[in-house]
Scaffold this motif. Sequence first.
Motif, mmCIF file in Angstrom:
data_model
loop_
_atom_site.group_PDB
_atom_site.id
_atom_site.type_symbol
_atom_site.label_atom_id
_atom_site.label_comp_id
_atom_site.label_asym_id
_atom_site.label_seq_id
_atom_site.Cartn_x
_atom_site.Cartn_y
_atom_site.Cartn_z
ATOM 1 N N LEU A 132 29.723 32.224 7.851
ATOM 2 C CA LEU A 132 29.786 32.327 6.401
ATOM 3 C C LEU A 132 30.045 33.785 6.066
ATOM 4 O O LEU A 132 29.169 34.635 6.224
ATOM 5 N N VAL A 133 31.291 34.084 5.653
ATOM 6 C CA VAL A 133 31.622 35.454 5.269
ATOM 7 C C VAL A 133 31.203 35.653 3.818
ATOM 8 O O VAL A 133 31.308 34.744 2.984
ATOM 9 N N ALA A 167 39.401 36.196 0.438
ATOM 10 C CA ALA A 167 40.650 36.650 1.054
ATOM 11 C C ALA A 167 40.628 36.446 2.565
ATOM 12 O O ALA A 167 41.619 36.011 3.158
ATOM 13 N N LEU A 168 39.492 36.742 3.205
ATOM 14 C CA LEU A 168 39.407 36.575 4.657
ATOM 15 C C LEU A 168 39.468 35.095 5.025
ATOM 16 O O LEU A 168 40.177 34.702 5.962
ATOM 17 N N LYS A 169 38.748 34.269 4.277
ATOM 18 C CA LYS A 169 38.763 32.825 4.532
ATOM 19 C C LYS A 169 40.192 32.281 4.451
ATOM 20 O O LYS A 169 40.652 31.550 5.333
ATOM 21 N N LEU A 170 40.922 32.644 3.396
ATOM 22 C CA LEU A 170 42.263 32.105 3.224
ATOM 23 C C LEU A 170 43.266 32.739 4.179
ATOM 24 O O LEU A 170 44.243 32.095 4.570
ATOM 25 N N SER A 171 43.038 33.984 4.573
ATOM 26 C CA SER A 171 43.915 34.608 5.563
ATOM 27 C C SER A 171 43.854 33.832 6.876
ATOM 28 O O SER A 171 44.881 33.540 7.500
ATOM 29 N N TYR A 172 42.631 33.489 7.291
ATOM 30 C CA TYR A 172 42.460 32.718 8.517
ATOM 31 C C TYR A 172 43.013 31.308 8.350
ATOM 32 O O TYR A 172 43.726 30.785 9.211
ATOM 33 N N ALA A 173 42.702 30.692 7.200
ATOM 34 C CA ALA A 173 43.168 29.325 6.941
ATOM 35 C C ALA A 173 44.682 29.253 6.907
ATOM 36 O O ALA A 173 45.276 28.259 7.343
ATOM 37 N N SER A 174 45.325 30.303 6.399
ATOM 38 C CA SER A 174 46.786 30.315 6.313
ATOM 39 C C SER A 174 47.414 30.095 7.676
ATOM 40 O O SER A 174 48.364 29.323 7.828
#
Length: 279
Positions: A132-133, A167-174
């Motif tokens: 959990l970030v 931003a980190l969550k979506l960067s990884y998800a991307s």
Amino acid sequence: MDQPTVGILHPGSMGAAVAACAAANASEVLWSEAGRSTASTTRAAEFGLTPVAGLPELLDRSDIVISLCPPAAAEDLARDVAEQRFTGVYVEANAINPERAKRIAALLEPDAVVVDGGVVGSPPVRGKTPTLVLSGPAAATERIEALFAGTAVQTKVLGTEIGKASALKLSYASFQKTSRVLVALAVGMAREHGVDQDLMEIASRRTDSYLSEPQYVTKTAARAWRWGPELEEAADALAAAGLPPEMLRAAAATLARWHHAKDDSELTLTDALNRLAQP
């Protein structure tokens, strides 16, 4: 510090499992039964969550509220909470883009203290240990770290700025989610030409490649109803940064072809690829 009372909005497969971990350091974990399905009720009971009649009671009794819902519902849910003038810590843990996280913080402040969050990894069950970030006010992120200390949910604080965790969550998800879509397209094309086994042979030489895990395509299809909106959020974040969003929008459009496979645990690889080719 006294153990807080925690409220979870809403206990899906990820939310219920995360909430169960929070229970280790909370006096009680609440969820609202109002308008929820039988499946939600069963899941909440399995994870030992305490039902309350509705959102007002949950907010009145909770020191910390964690929002884990489909991305499209995140803002409306936050607006409902804001209308109740919630005064505790609100963890916005949905897969939304940073600008939406900031809008949600603006909705809830100054009554509540908002922490931006994102869960990276699978639900914390059967040995899985997601991260959990978190980003937001230091005192609040420290409370969330304490809430999950010693549990299967690891925490990582990225600073005080709302939007960093999203931003980190979506960067990884991307990358992660788009890569799974590309596997389906690659295997589908190879199958059309009768070379799918040859593709697997080549892919098996690289054990770090998603192409060596074609069985994951069925899981991707079953989760497409959630992953598509998440990639749309990531695309919005790319566009806001002046980067091309077309790849992620295209992946989301591909996932939409699997919309009717929602949570279908019986789906086979052949079925998933057929649905992709003939929606």
